[in-house]
Design an enzyme around this catalytic site. Structure first.
Site, PDB file in Angstrom:
ATOM      1  N   ASP A   1      43.491  33.968  34.955  1.00  0.00           N
ATOM      2  CA  ASP A   1      43.779  34.961  35.989  1.00  0.00           C
ATOM      3  C   ASP A   1      43.372  36.382  35.568  1.00  0.00           C
ATOM      4  OD1 ASP A   1      44.723  35.848  38.384  1.00  0.00           O
ATOM      5  OD2 ASP A   1      46.854  35.667  37.887  1.00  0.00           O
TER       6      ASP A   1
ATOM      7  N   GLU B   1      37.501  32.801  41.858  1.00  0.00           N
ATOM      8  CA  GLU B   1      38.240  33.623  42.827  1.00  0.00           C
ATOM      9  C   GLU B   1      37.878  35.081  42.559  1.00  0.00           C
ATOM     10  OE1 GLU B   1      42.243  32.882  44.204  1.00  0.00           O
ATOM     11  OE2 GLU B   1      42.893  34.831  43.392  1.00  0.00           O
TER      12      GLU B   1
END
Ligand SMILES: [Zn+2]
Length: 487
Positions: free
Chosen positions: A157, A266
């Protein structure tokens, strides 16, 4: 099954056999151990102590990185893989003990939501002195313990550098969240047209506004009409051009480094000062596409406030209106999923997010598993909980700096006034204060260098795994069920 006939205490859901080899997770002298029964040559890939049991070998092995990797290679359901456009949810775990509870919540959602159990940003890893390898392995052991055999992803992330990518790729992560926030130029928000022209001229040649091919174009997308006149294009290019370039560079690096290994990307610009407008979202998507980037989800900065660990702050009807435009752009330019970052506890907007995306959505939650750990501790060791709360209050002003929070110390109950400890976790200010101070709490050292809270904190959870798992299951069920399509 042979393992069931031994006198070892297994986590019952962990027992599994594959190609004639039996695996289980057992509690031996208060420690979790991998236990394997097989022919001796099947056990070579694991490190542990083997004993002869008739015509088979029994191996008792520590939960080491080596054994986690070996187990993933033998039990393919433990291997993270890309999730594609399935509705998905990431449940970060800062302690390395939350996966069993996360798995139980995911089970409640059936096979409707693809889960990510290994998920941590570089920032959170730095704060808790954990490595990508530990994050991956803790998730592996939790998945194995609970016997989850559905698909799983693993989210590296908020990656900011190619070095971040390399570290996480080497560890087996499959979902790479690229955060180009440092390249977003917020001067665009207030610059005059002349200033925008000047700033745009400073962009690299391939990111010049005219290279985008957007000037003068009109888009009609599901009732949304957008025309890129010069001021609109210049503002979008100045604000996000550098970010688009950085994502493209990160993507090229990842693609090259991953070689044949599957991965998904992402793009997250959620941690910026100003919301992402529809035109800016369209600019980002159009430019990323032009530069050859493929991505599976995108996190704009939505309107309203997404503070850590508390519900959405803002007008939920206005949110839905705005979100509908983002969802239309994501359908048209992808399709790709819209990602909800800082997604913990945003209960009031989940129905709108599901309605507008029709399931093309990724929910990302990170820190509230830590708050559920605190809830567990409040019940089992109230004294420790009170000490942590006092400490958190002292560190809040420093620790809050890199987070979106608005809690004020003056509005949070004083430690001496607190009567109902779990209720403190529902008080807005106390909740945020406890939320953002996790790193200080977990790493605090006394003058003599001893951990102040860490060992007692972890021991309380490790000695009461069912209590922690039950709290997590209840909490995450509330997060996941709004994203299960109603029949
Ligand atoms: Zn985020």
């Amino acid at each position: 099954m042979y393992l069931k006939t031994t006198n070892l205490t297994f986590f019952p859901k962990s027992l599994v056999s594959s190609e004639g080899v039996e695996y289980g997770l057992a509690q031996i002298n208060d420690k979790s151990r991998l236990v394997i029964a097989a022919d001796s040559n099947e056990l070579n890939v694991f490190d542990g102590e083997a004993t002869e049991q008739g015509d088979r070998q029994l191996l008792i092995a520590p939960l080491s990185p080596h054994n986690a990797a070996a187990l993933r290679s033998q039990l393919s359901f433990l291997q993270p893989r890309p999730l594609g456009l399935q509705t998905s949810a990431g449940m970060g775990d800062r302690l390395g003990l939350a996966t069993p509870g996360h798995v139980r919540a995911a089970r409640k959602a059936g096979d409707k939501i693809a889960p990510i159990f290994a998920q941590q940003s570089m920032r959170e890893m730095a704060r808790t002195f954990r490595t990508p390898q530990q994050v991956m392995d803790d998730a592996t052991w939790g998945i194995f313990q609970e016997g989850w055999q559905g698909v799983v992803g693993a989210d590296a992330d908020h990656l900011k550098t190619t070095d971040d990518i390399d570290q996480c790729l080497a560890t087996g992560f499959t979902f790479f969240t690229i955060d180009p926030g440092a390249y977003v130029d917020n001067r665009a928000e207030t610059a005059s047209l002349g200033e925008l022209s000047e700033l745009a001229a400073g962009l690299p040649a391939d990111l010049q506004p005219r290279a985008s091919g957007l000037l003068g174009k009109t888009f009609n997308i599901e009732g949304l009409s957008l025309t890129f006149d010069e001021p609109l294009l210049l503002k979008a290019a100045v604000k996000y051009g550098g970010a688009v370039g950085h994502v493209a560079n990160m993507y090229r690096h990842l693609k090259e480094a991953a070689s044949q290994r599957p991965f998904e990307l992402e793009v997250s610009v959620d941690e910026t000062d100003q919301p992402t407008s529809h035109a800016e979202h369209l600019y980002i998507a159009s430019e990323l596409k032009r530069l050859g980037v493929r991505w599976v989800s995108l996190a704009p900065r939505y309107i309203g406030r997404f503070e850590k660990g508390v519900d959405y702050i803002g007008d939920t009807a206005a949110f839905e209106d705005d979100f509908a435009g983002h969802a239309a752009i994501a359908r048209t330019f992808g399709p790709y999923k819209l990602s909800l970052h800082s997604g913990s506890d945003k209960f009031s907007i989940y129905p709108a997010a599901m309605r507008q995306t029709q399931g093309l959505v990724h929910l990302k939650t990170a820190g509230t598993s830590y708050l559920e750990a605190l809830r567990t501790i409040a019940a089992l060791d109230p004294d420790l909980f009170c000490q942590i709360y006092s400490f958190a209050r002292e560190h809040y002003e420093t620790d809050k700096v890199s987070y979106h929070v608005s809690a004020e110390l003056g509005r949070a109950p004083l430690p001496a006034e607190v009567e109902d400890l779990p209720a403190l976790l529902e008080q807005f200010d106390a909740r945020e204060i406890l939320h953002v101070t996790f790193g200080s709490v977990l790493t605090a050292k006394s003058a003599s260098g001893e951990p102040v809270f860490h060992d007692r904190f972890m021991a309380t959870l490790q000695n009461n795994p069912e209590a922690y798992a039950a709290n997590l299951e209840r909490h995450f069920e509330r997060h996941l069920m709004p994203f299960v399509p109603s029949i």
